[in-house]
Design a protein around this motif. Structure first.
Motif, PDB file in Angstrom:
ATOM      1  N   ILE A  84       5.767  10.521  62.156  1.00  0.00           N
ATOM      2  CA  ILE A  84       4.885  10.273  63.304  1.00  0.00           C
ATOM      3  C   ILE A  84       3.465  10.103  62.798  1.00  0.00           C
ATOM      4  N   ARG A  85       2.698   9.319  63.541  1.00  0.00           N
ATOM      5  CA  ARG A  85       1.282   9.168  63.206  1.00  0.00           C
ATOM      6  C   ARG A  85       0.492   9.241  64.489  1.00  0.00           C
ATOM      7  N   GLY A  86      -0.745   9.687  64.366  1.00  0.00           N
ATOM      8  CA  GLY A  86      -1.533   9.788  65.592  1.00  0.00           C
ATOM      9  C   GLY A  86      -2.965  10.224  65.307  1.00  0.00           C
ATOM     10  N   LEU A  87      -3.651  10.579  66.375  1.00  0.00           N
ATOM     11  CA  LEU A  87      -5.042  11.016  66.302  1.00  0.00           C
ATOM     12  C   LEU A  87      -5.126  12.435  66.858  1.00  0.00           C
ATOM     13  N   GLU A 121     -11.129  12.711  66.071  1.00  0.00           N
ATOM     14  CA  GLU A 121     -11.985  12.673  64.885  1.00  0.00           C
ATOM     15  C   GLU A 121     -11.184  12.701  63.585  1.00  0.00           C
ATOM     16  N   VAL A 122      -9.878  12.906  63.699  1.00  0.00           N
ATOM     17  CA  VAL A 122      -9.013  12.824  62.511  1.00  0.00           C
ATOM     18  C   VAL A 122      -7.767  12.008  62.872  1.00  0.00           C
ATOM     19  N   ARG A 123      -7.185  11.389  61.835  1.00  0.00           N
ATOM     20  CA  ARG A 123      -5.882  10.763  62.052  1.00  0.00           C
ATOM     21  C   ARG A 123      -4.869  11.500  61.190  1.00  0.00           C
ATOM     22  N   PHE A 124      -3.619  11.505  61.632  1.00  0.00           N
ATOM     23  CA  PHE A 124      -2.611  12.244  60.869  1.00  0.00           C
ATOM     24  C   PHE A 124      -1.322  11.451  60.733  1.00  0.00           C
ATOM     25  N   PHE A 125      -0.607  11.771  59.670  1.00  0.00           N
ATOM     26  CA  PHE A 125       0.740  11.268  59.411  1.00  0.00           C
ATOM     27  C   PHE A 125       1.573  12.510  59.105  1.00  0.00           C
ATOM     28  N   ALA A 126       2.754  12.612  59.669  1.00  0.00           N
ATOM     29  CA  ALA A 126       3.636  13.738  59.325  1.00  0.00           C
ATOM     30  C   ALA A 126       5.045  13.195  59.213  1.00  0.00           C
ATOM     31  N   THR A 127       5.777  13.681  58.232  1.00  0.00           N
ATOM     32  CA  THR A 127       7.125  13.161  58.049  1.00  0.00           C
ATOM     33  C   THR A 127       8.102  14.230  57.595  1.00  0.00           C
ATOM     34  N   LYS A 128       9.338  14.049  58.020  1.00  0.00           N
ATOM     35  CA  LYS A 128      10.454  14.860  57.533  1.00  0.00           C
ATOM     36  C   LYS A 128      11.286  13.936  56.661  1.00  0.00           C
ATOM     37  N   THR A 156       4.621   8.698  49.475  1.00  0.00           N
ATOM     38  CA  THR A 156       4.741   7.233  49.490  1.00  0.00           C
ATOM     39  C   THR A 156       5.255   6.754  50.849  1.00  0.00           C
ATOM     40  N   ALA A 157       6.176   7.514  51.445  1.00  0.00           N
ATOM     41  CA  ALA A 157       6.667   7.159  52.793  1.00  0.00           C
ATOM     42  C   ALA A 157       5.499   7.091  53.775  1.00  0.00           C
ATOM     43  N   MET A 158       4.584   8.058  53.678  1.00  0.00           N
ATOM     44  CA  MET A 158       3.432   8.077  54.591  1.00  0.00           C
ATOM     45  C   MET A 158       2.440   6.958  54.262  1.00  0.00           C
ATOM     46  N   ILE A 216      -0.365  14.148  56.035  1.00  0.00           N
ATOM     47  CA  ILE A 216      -1.675  13.719  55.533  1.00  0.00           C
ATOM     48  C   ILE A 216      -2.597  13.725  56.744  1.00  0.00           C
ATOM     49  N   ILE A 217      -3.703  14.443  56.618  1.00  0.00           N
ATOM     50  CA  ILE A 217      -4.704  14.443  57.690  1.00  0.00           C
ATOM     51  C   ILE A 217      -5.973  13.828  57.115  1.00  0.00           C
ATOM     52  N   GLN A 218      -6.475  12.797  57.775  1.00  0.00           N
ATOM     53  CA  GLN A 218      -7.649  12.090  57.258  1.00  0.00           C
ATOM     54  C   GLN A 218      -8.803  12.192  58.240  1.00  0.00           C
ATOM     55  N   VAL A 219      -9.955  12.550  57.690  1.00  0.00           N
ATOM     56  CA  VAL A 219     -11.152  12.735  58.499  1.00  0.00           C
ATOM     57  C   VAL A 219     -11.802  11.372  58.738  1.00  0.00           C
ATOM     58  N   LEU A 220     -11.985  11.022  59.997  1.00  0.00           N
ATOM     59  CA  LEU A 220     -12.594   9.729  60.326  1.00  0.00           C
ATOM     60  C   LEU A 220     -14.124   9.844  60.218  1.00  0.00           C
TER      61      LEU A 220
END
Ligand code: ZN
Length: 289
Positions: free
Chosen positions: A6-9, A14-21, A50-52, A177-181
């Motif tokens: 899943i990916r989202g905000l 103020e951050v975007r995220f990717f999370a995976t199983k 790499t998947a993310m 992965i959490i990325q600061v915008l």
């Protein structure tokens, strides 16, 4: 439960995220290569990040990740695309070390503590964009945190985990992965740092039965929006046709030499599938030149 991403905000967008199983993906890699626990923890972490990174690509583009440390595992290679198709392997998959002083699989021990990460973004056709970044820890997540900060100028928190069962099968694997915008406030960054410092390892959370949505909620409370979800699966794009083309590149003399063999066996390093060429098929390739 299937593998997904899943990916989202979150946090006031103020951050975007990717999370995976990625439990099934890492188990599929283990089965295909007979990987031992410490090697699987390293390869599984690289496959998961790499998947993310695949999910960060535009439609049709793929990402190719190579981790080349000075450890015994050799090169770890992984590729992924935005459809969630991932494959990975390492030079030496039969590696196992005693646990480190935190009782965890000693990933650094097999990857090494110096070397480089090479990321190649295949933007379709002939356009390739390559960036390299040094290995700073060998534990993979820290190395990619450094990669995102230095090579892509995006402050990021990367968490990756692989839990191996007593029978060496993969119990749980995943990451975020959490990325600061750019517009993020100091307050948001501090909040994020506190949450990340106190959350359980992602592989533990997945093993406890948490969904990715549960994990995102542990990170952000209800201050998040999921923008996209897609499946993650092991998929290799090799084929007998690709190996035919590779044999043709060897040239006529090499192919004529092969006629002395009973058959020619080619093996895909990524998926371990074998492609057998009979002498008649080699003769056909020679005739086509
Ligand atoms: Zn293959």
């Amino acid at each position: 439960m299937k593998d997904y991403l899943i990916r989202g905000l979150a946090l006031n967008k103020e951050v975007r995220f990717f999370a995976t199983k990625t439990t099934n993906l890492v188990e599929e890699i283990r089965k295909r290569h007979n990987g031992y626990p410490t090697a699987m923890a390293a390869v599984g972490r690289v496959a998961t990040v790499t998947a993310m990174m695949g999910a960060m690509q535009k439609s049709g583009d793929s990402v190719d990740v190579r981790v080349r440390g000075n450890g015994k595992i050799g090169k770890i290679l992984a590729t992924a695309n935005e459809l969630g198709e991932v494959r990975a392997y390492a030079t030496n998959m039969q590696l196992h070390l005693p646990s480190n002083d935190q009782g965890k699989l000693d990933v650094k021990g097999v990857v090494g503590t110096t070397g480089e990460i090479v990321v190649i973004k295949d933007l379709g056709l002939v356009d390739k964009y390559t960036t390299t970044s040094p290995i700073v820890s060998g534990e993979i997540a820290e190395d990619f945190t450094y990669y995102f900060a230095m090579s892509e100028q995006v402050p990021s928190a990367v968490s990756l985990g692989v839990l191996v069962d007593v029978d060496n099968t993969i119990l749980a694997a995943g990451g975020f992965i959490i990325q600061v915008l750019p517009q993020a406030s100091e307050e948001t960054i501090t909040k994020l740092e506190n949450v990340i410092a106190n959350i359980k390892p992602i592989s533990t959370l997945i093993n406890e039965g948490n969904t990715l949505e549960n994990i995102v909620e542990l990170l952000f409370g209800d201050d998040y929006t999921i923008l996209n979800e897609n499946n993650i699966e092991f998929k290799c794009n090799c084929s007998k046709e690709k190996y035919s083309s590779a044999l043709l590149i060897l040239g006529k003399d090499e192919l004529v030499d092969m006629l002395n063999e009973e058959q020619i066996e080619t093996v895909c390093s990524f998926c371990n599938n074998k492609y057998i060429f009979t002498i008649a098929e080699i003769q056909e390739l020679i005739d086509s030149l």
